[in-house]
Design an enzyme around this catalytic site. Structure first.
Site, PDB file in Angstrom:
ATOM      1  CG  ASN A  14      -3.774  25.042   6.695  1.00  0.00           C
ATOM      2  OD1 ASN A  14      -2.874  25.421   7.446  1.00  0.00           O
ATOM      3  ND2 ASN A  14      -5.034  24.933   7.076  1.00  0.00           N
ATOM      4  NE  ARG A  61     -15.349   6.240   3.783  1.00  0.00           N
ATOM      5  CZ  ARG A  61     -15.547   7.560   3.810  1.00  0.00           C
ATOM      6  NH1 ARG A  61     -14.721   8.359   3.159  1.00  0.00           N
ATOM      7  NH2 ARG A  61     -16.549   8.086   4.471  1.00  0.00           N
ATOM      8  CB  ILE A  88     -12.620   9.012   6.349  1.00  0.00           C
ATOM      9  CG1 ILE A  88     -13.104  10.010   7.396  1.00  0.00           C
ATOM     10  CG2 ILE A  88     -12.001   7.786   7.011  1.00  0.00           C
ATOM     11  CD1 ILE A  88     -14.198   9.487   8.293  1.00  0.00           C
ATOM     12  CG  HIS A 105      -7.228  17.574  13.746  1.00  0.00           C
ATOM     13  ND1 HIS A 105      -8.325  17.106  13.037  1.00  0.00           N
ATOM     14  CD2 HIS A 105      -7.663  17.758  15.021  1.00  0.00           C
ATOM     15  CE1 HIS A 105      -9.360  16.995  13.853  1.00  0.00           C
ATOM     16  NE2 HIS A 105      -8.988  17.390  15.064  1.00  0.00           N
TER      17      HIS A 105
END
Ligand code: GRF
Length: 212
Positions: A14, A61, A88, A105
């Site tokens: 992409n 994270r 995430i 997505h």
């Protein structure tokens, strides 16, 4: 000219579609959370600066996202594009880039958020599947939608054949979405809805299986 930073984790097809589209914007950098992301080579070969922020170098994270945001912000991008970025992101990170963070997505959201979208679509026997480009919000895979492409699901589809059909459309709608954004033809309004000033509406429906 608008500036963008693209985040990848792997193949980067992409991202390649965005580079190949010769968008009227400045691609400041391609950043990966994995040093072995094959897409990095393509970016380098096309003269785009690359960088790696390895999530494995950080305890959690929050620390990873802080380091990632610091690097991204050093490029002063107008938009941050998630092109197969498989981490995430924390609500703090997402909120920091409100209205400027875009994801692709491989499903017709809000159906099949999360992983294994093609296998789940086949399991459910849906006749139409597809892909979505959307603004990212803290609600995973549920942000305001910019553009979608629908494809038919064939009776003899495998996960691989369906993934290939969807990916072909990803490579078409992603550059379109970013082109709109960079031309200020699309924006995220305060209402949380996407405003598209081009108003291009299709004049047909995808019906699958076809009518006789
Ligand atoms: C794509 O299917 C994209 O929709 C999803 O992850 C995949 C990445 O593929 N988020 P690539 O790295 O762009 O080839």
């Amino acid at each position: 000219m608008k500036k963008i930073v693209i985040l990848i984790s792997g193949r980067g097809s992409n991202m390649q579609a965005l580079l190949d589209a010769k968008l009227n914007c400045h691609i400041k950098a391609v950043i990966s959370n994995r040093a072995d992301a094959t897409g990095l080579d393509f970016a380098r070969q096309h003269g785009v600066p690359t960088a790696v922020v390895a999530h494995t170098d950080y305890p959690d994270r929050e620390h990873f996202d802080t380091a990632l945001a610091q690097l991204i912000d050093s490029f002063h991008p107008d938009f941050v594009i998630l092109a197969g970025f498989m981490r995430i992101l924390t609500a703090r990170f997402v909120t920091h880039y409100h209205g400027r963070l875009i994801n692709i997505h491989p499903s017709l959201l809000p159906a099949y958020a999360g992983l294994h979208t093609h296998a789940r679509a086949l399991q459910d026997g849906v006749k139409i599947h597809g892909c979505t480009v959307h603004f990212v919000t803290p609600d995973l895979d549920h942000g305001p939608i910019i553009i979608q492409a629908a494809v038919p699901v064939a009776d003899d589809d495998t996960e691989a054949s369906l993934a290939a059909r969807v990916l072909h459309e990803e490579h078409r709608i992603f550059p379109q979405a970013i082109r709109w954004l960079c031309a200020a033809q699309v924006e995220l309004a305060d209402t949380g809805r996407v405003l598209n000033h081009t108003r291009n509406q299709p004049g047909f429906a995808l019906i699958s299986p076809a009518l006789e």
